[in-house]
Scaffold this motif. Structure first.
Motif, short mmCIF file in Angstrom:
data_model
loop_
_atom_site.label_atom_id
_atom_site.label_comp_id
_atom_site.label_asym_id
_atom_site.label_seq_id
_atom_site.Cartn_x
_atom_site.Cartn_y
_atom_site.Cartn_z
N TYR A 106 0.34 -1.52 0.38
CA TYR A 106 0.12 -0.45 0.04
C TYR A 106 0.74 1.24 0.18
CZ TYR A 106 -3.37 -3.14 1.60
OH TYR A 106 -3.95 -4.82 1.44
N ASP A 107 0.09 2.66 -0.14
CA ASP A 107 1.23 4.14 0.01
C ASP A 107 0.14 3.70 1.01
OD1 ASP A 107 2.85 4.35 -2.38
OD2 ASP A 107 0.88 5.31 -3.56
N TRP A 108 0.76 5.12 2.43
CA TRP A 108 0.15 5.51 3.99
C TRP A 108 -0.58 6.85 3.56
CZ3 TRP A 108 -1.55 0.75 6.64
CH2 TRP A 108 -0.78 -0.39 5.92
N THR A 144 -2.26 6.27 -5.10
CA THR A 144 -3.23 7.10 -5.05
C THR A 144 -2.34 7.24 -3.83
OG1 THR A 144 -4.71 4.63 -4.86
CG2 THR A 144 -5.68 6.32 -3.95
N ARG A 145 -2.17 8.98 -4.48
CA ARG A 145 -1.97 10.00 -3.70
C ARG A 145 -2.92 11.48 -3.65
NH1 ARG A 145 4.56 9.21 -1.37
NH2 ARG A 145 4.17 7.20 -1.31
N PHE A 146 -3.10 12.37 -2.90
CA PHE A 146 -4.21 13.10 -3.01
C PHE A 146 -3.57 14.76 -2.41
CE2 PHE A 146 -6.74 10.17 -1.44
CZ PHE A 146 -7.33 10.37 -0.19
N ALA A 147 -4.31 15.69 -2.14
CA ALA A 147 -3.70 16.40 -1.35
C ALA A 147 -4.77 15.97 -0.04
CB ALA A 147 -4.67 18.14 -1.90
N VAL A 148 -4.70 16.37 1.05
CA VAL A 148 -4.97 15.91 2.60
C VAL A 148 -5.29 17.05 3.44
CG1 VAL A 148 -4.60 15.10 4.55
CG2 VAL A 148 -4.57 13.60 2.46
N ALA A 149 -5.67 18.14 3.31
CA ALA A 149 -6.81 19.43 4.46
C ALA A 149 -6.46 19.45 5.35
CB ALA A 149 -7.72 20.23 2.89
N GLU A 150 -7.69 18.11 5.90
CA GLU A 150 -7.72 17.73 6.85
C GLU A 150 -7.33 16.83 7.46
OE1 GLU A 150 -11.52 18.92 8.73
OE2 GLU A 150 -11.83 19.98 7.09
N PRO A 151 -5.67 16.31 8.19
CA PRO A 151 -6.12 14.60 8.03
C PRO A 151 -6.51 14.08 8.67
CG PRO A 151 -3.94 16.72 8.88
CD PRO A 151 -4.94 17.32 8.02
N PRO A 152 -6.78 12.60 9.67
CA PRO A 152 -7.12 11.79 10.40
C PRO A 152 -6.82 11.95 11.06
CG PRO A 152 -7.13 10.94 8.34
CD PRO A 152 -6.27 11.87 8.41
#
Length: 110
Positions: free
Chosen positions: A31-33, A78-86
């Motif tokens: 996976y990508d993490w 699969t990578r995308f911009a994350v504005a609000e991290p979990p």
């Protein structure tokens, strides 16, 4: 993961993510993490995207214990911009006994 937490001898320390992944039969490099909300005994990993090989190298070559962290797995590439991290620390949806939901799922499905 709830099954691991209920009386198991599969994991000696739940703060050792290497043991948790092993008990779950998860291979990091599949996976990508996206790793976020990180609190460790020795910060050897930064918040953000990591390849499975990077994550595996980090957790196997360091004696790191994760006090808090959210590990979100995605198909490789699969990578995308994350504005609000979990996050888990202070996340009432996680602690109120309801079924926790993926926090990045909506972004991934767009």
């Amino acid at each position: 993961m709830n099954l691991i937490l209920e009386g198991t001898d599969q994991v000696k320390f739940f703060t050792n993510i290497k043991e948790v992944f092993s008990a779950l039969n998860i291979s990091c490099h599949d996976y990508d993490w996206f790793v976020s909300d990180i609190e460790t005994n020795d910060l050897v990993i930064s918040e953000g995207w990591h390849s499975g090989f990077e994550l595996e190298k980090t957790i196997t070559s360091n004696d790191v214990q994760f006090i808090w962290a959210v590990f979100s797995a995605f198909p490789i590439g699969t990578r995308f911009a994350v504005a609000e991290p979990p996050y888990v620390d202070g996340n009432s949806n996680y602690w109120n006994a309801s079924e926790p939901k993926p926090q990045l799922e909506k972004l991934f499905l767009k």
